[in-house]
Design a protein around this motif. Structure first.
Motif, PDB file in Angstrom:
ATOM      1  N   ILE A   1      -1.558  -7.490   3.610  1.00  0.00           N
ATOM      2  CA  ILE A   1      -0.655  -6.415   3.171  1.00  0.00           C
ATOM      3  C   ILE A   1       0.742  -6.704   3.705  1.00  0.00           C
ATOM      4  O   ILE A   1       0.914  -6.926   4.914  1.00  0.00           O
ATOM      5  CB  ILE A   1      -1.168  -5.055   3.712  1.00  0.00           C
TER       6      ILE A   1
ATOM      7  N   THR B   1      -8.695  -2.951   1.349  1.00  0.00           N
ATOM      8  CA  THR B   1      -8.511  -4.393   1.565  1.00  0.00           C
ATOM      9  C   THR B   1      -9.370  -5.250   0.630  1.00  0.00           C
ATOM     10  O   THR B   1      -9.126  -6.451   0.530  1.00  0.00           O
ATOM     11  CB  THR B   1      -8.794  -4.759   3.034  1.00  0.00           C
TER      12      THR B   1
ATOM     13  N   VAL C   1       0.875  -1.177   0.000  1.00  0.00           N
ATOM     14  CA  VAL C   1       0.000   0.000   0.000  1.00  0.00           C
ATOM     15  C   VAL C   1       0.911   1.226   0.000  1.00  0.00           C
ATOM     16  O   VAL C   1       1.808   1.333   0.846  1.00  0.00           O
ATOM     17  CB  VAL C   1      -0.911   0.012   1.248  1.00  0.00           C
TER      18      VAL C   1
ATOM     19  N   LEU D   1      -4.086   5.156   9.294  1.00  0.00           N
ATOM     20  CA  LEU D   1      -3.818   4.080   8.322  1.00  0.00           C
ATOM     21  C   LEU D   1      -3.228   2.859   9.019  1.00  0.00           C
ATOM     22  O   LEU D   1      -3.655   1.731   8.779  1.00  0.00           O
ATOM     23  CB  LEU D   1      -2.848   4.579   7.240  1.00  0.00           C
ATOM     24  N   ILE D   2      -2.268   3.085   9.887  1.00  0.00           N
ATOM     25  CA  ILE D   2      -1.621   1.948  10.550  1.00  0.00           C
ATOM     26  C   ILE D   2      -2.615   1.240  11.469  1.00  0.00           C
ATOM     27  O   ILE D   2      -2.734   0.008  11.450  1.00  0.00           O
ATOM     28  CB  ILE D   2      -0.356   2.401  11.320  1.00  0.00           C
TER      29      ILE D   2
ATOM     30  N   ILE E   1       6.539  -1.452   7.668  1.00  0.00           N
ATOM     31  CA  ILE E   1       5.965  -0.112   7.500  1.00  0.00           C
ATOM     32  C   ILE E   1       7.145   0.838   7.314  1.00  0.00           C
ATOM     33  O   ILE E   1       8.051   0.885   8.157  1.00  0.00           O
ATOM     34  CB  ILE E   1       5.173   0.319   8.755  1.00  0.00           C
TER      35      ILE E   1
ATOM     36  N   ASN F   1       4.123   5.000   3.905  1.00  0.00           N
ATOM     37  CA  ASN F   1       3.448   6.267   4.210  1.00  0.00           C
ATOM     38  C   ASN F   1       4.269   7.395   3.605  1.00  0.00           C
ATOM     39  O   ASN F   1       5.191   7.915   4.229  1.00  0.00           O
ATOM     40  CB  ASN F   1       3.299   6.419   5.730  1.00  0.00           C
TER      41      ASN F   1
ATOM     42  N   THR G   1       0.841   5.486  -0.171  1.00  0.00           N
ATOM     43  CA  THR G   1       0.089   6.751  -0.215  1.00  0.00           C
ATOM     44  C   THR G   1       0.910   7.795  -0.970  1.00  0.00           C
ATOM     45  O   THR G   1       2.139   7.718  -1.024  1.00  0.00           O
ATOM     46  CB  THR G   1      -0.229   7.274   1.203  1.00  0.00           C
TER      47      THR G   1
ATOM     48  N   THR H   1       5.641  -7.778   8.332  1.00  0.00           N
ATOM     49  CA  THR H   1       5.203  -6.599   7.589  1.00  0.00           C
ATOM     50  C   THR H   1       6.234  -5.505   7.816  1.00  0.00           C
ATOM     51  O   THR H   1       6.771  -5.389   8.921  1.00  0.00           O
ATOM     52  CB  THR H   1       3.847  -6.091   8.123  1.00  0.00           C
TER      53      THR H   1
ATOM     54  N   LEU I   1       3.698  -1.271   3.842  1.00  0.00           N
ATOM     55  CA  LEU I   1       2.945  -0.007   3.821  1.00  0.00           C
ATOM     56  C   LEU I   1       3.957   1.128   3.725  1.00  0.00           C
ATOM     57  O   LEU I   1       4.832   1.264   4.589  1.00  0.00           O
ATOM     58  CB  LEU I   1       2.114   0.136   5.112  1.00  0.00           C
TER      59      LEU I   1
ATOM     60  N   PHE J   1      -2.229  -6.890   8.167  1.00  0.00           N
ATOM     61  CA  PHE J   1      -0.794  -7.024   7.934  1.00  0.00           C
ATOM     62  C   PHE J   1      -0.385  -8.492   7.972  1.00  0.00           C
ATOM     63  O   PHE J   1      -0.748  -9.218   8.908  1.00  0.00           O
ATOM     64  CB  PHE J   1       0.010  -6.255   8.998  1.00  0.00           C
TER      65      PHE J   1
ATOM     66  N   LEU K   1      -5.274  -0.663   9.304  1.00  0.00           N
ATOM     67  CA  LEU K   1      -4.794  -1.776   8.466  1.00  0.00           C
ATOM     68  C   LEU K   1      -4.124  -2.888   9.286  1.00  0.00           C
ATOM     69  O   LEU K   1      -3.794  -3.943   8.740  1.00  0.00           O
ATOM     70  CB  LEU K   1      -3.820  -1.257   7.401  1.00  0.00           C
TER      71      LEU K   1
END
Ligand SMILES: NC(=O)c1ccc[n+]([C@@H]2O[C@H](COP(=O)([O-])OP(=O)(O)OC[C@H]3O[C@@H](n4cnc5c(N)ncnc54)[C@H](OP(=O)(O)O)[C@@H]3O)[C@@H](O)[C@H]2O)c1
Length: 227
Positions: free
Chosen positions: A74, A68, A5, A111-112, A125, A79, A7, A123, A77, A119, A115
């Motif tokens: 996911i 989703t 994902v 978002l975290i 981030i 950001n 952004t 995962t 991520l 995850f 989601l």
């Protein structure tokens, strides 16, 4: 195949990261307000790039489903979305500060949190910070709200690594130096950055996929210039 994902996917660094992941065959859930350039990418080149129209500063009730529904799990991520206001501190309004923090920090929190159940483990981030938010770095007039928000996301990164340390959810931040994008032009209209978004995207894509194997809760300066 992994699912990422991202952004801030419509332009600049985020767009290039999307393209690189899509080229590698991964599923890319690409979020921004303007999805037109992403739809073009999807229809002409990358069927595995999914444009998702969302304003992260004002997420609708069904935002989690909008992401989703395209992937049950996911893996990464990024950001990356952010806004910048270039204004002397004394002229900034509380509304300016709230807007910057809404996009650059609070949306990341939302978002975290939202989601989290989706995850996969592990995962990674990755939060995009800035050298302006890096402790001890050179600071520039007009960027106080932006830089403070980037310092906040860096600190959040350290805190999240601690919160998730037994969950195989890894969280790191990249404090970027100047990259030649529209955002940079707004901040430094007469300056040309030595790094272009394609080169920076190469680094970020590799970092997302492998950085968590060797670090967690770290703020990495990624810069060869000042600013
Ligand atoms: N360029 C640099 O020199 C530099 C230096 C240090 C750090 N950074 C960081 O690197 C990241 C990418 O920067 P960039 O230079 O590529 O910026 P950019 O060209 O301005 O792109 C920003 C992206 O964020 C998206 N965005 C902004 N507000 C949004 C919202 N409310 N909801 C959803 N998406 C939103 C924009 O898409 P829409 O307008 O379509 O929504 C756009 O795709 C940012 O976090 C920035 O702070 C950049």
């Amino acid at each position: 195949m992994k699912t990422i994902v991202i952004t801030g996917a419509s332009r600049g660094i985020g767009r290039e990261v999307c393209i690189k992941f899509a080229e590698q065959g991964h599923k890319v859930l690409a979020i921004s307000r303007n999805t037109e350039p992403l739809i073009k990418l999807q229809t002409t080149s990358y069927y595995n790039l999914v444009p998702i129209e969302l304003d992260i500063s004002n997420l609708p009730q069904n935002w989690i489903h909008k992401i989703t529904e395209h992937a049950p799990k996911i893996d990464f991520l990024l950001n990356n979305a952010a806004v910048l206001i270039n204004k002397p501190f004394v002229e900034t309004t509380l509304q300016d500060w709230k807007h910057i923090f809404q996009v650059n920090l609070f949306s990341v929190v939302q978002l975290i949190q939202g989601l989290l159940p989706y995850f996969s483990k592990p995962t990674h981030i990755v939060n995009i910070s800035s050298m302006g938010g890096f402790q001890g770095s050179a600071k520039f007039k007009g960027l106080s709200a932006y830089s403070a928000s980037k310092a906040a996301i860096a600190n959040l990164t350290e805190c999240l690594a601690e919160e998730f340390k037994y969950d195989r959810i890894y969280c790191n931040a990249l404090a970027l130096g100047a990259v030649q994008t529209e955002m940079l032009q707004e901040a430094f209209p007469d300056y040309t950055a030595p790094v272009n978004p394609v080169t920076m995207a190469d680094f970020i894509v590799n970092f997302i996929q492998h950085g968590f194997e060797v670090m967690n809760g770290k703020i990495i300066p990624v810069s060869i210039s000042t600013p």
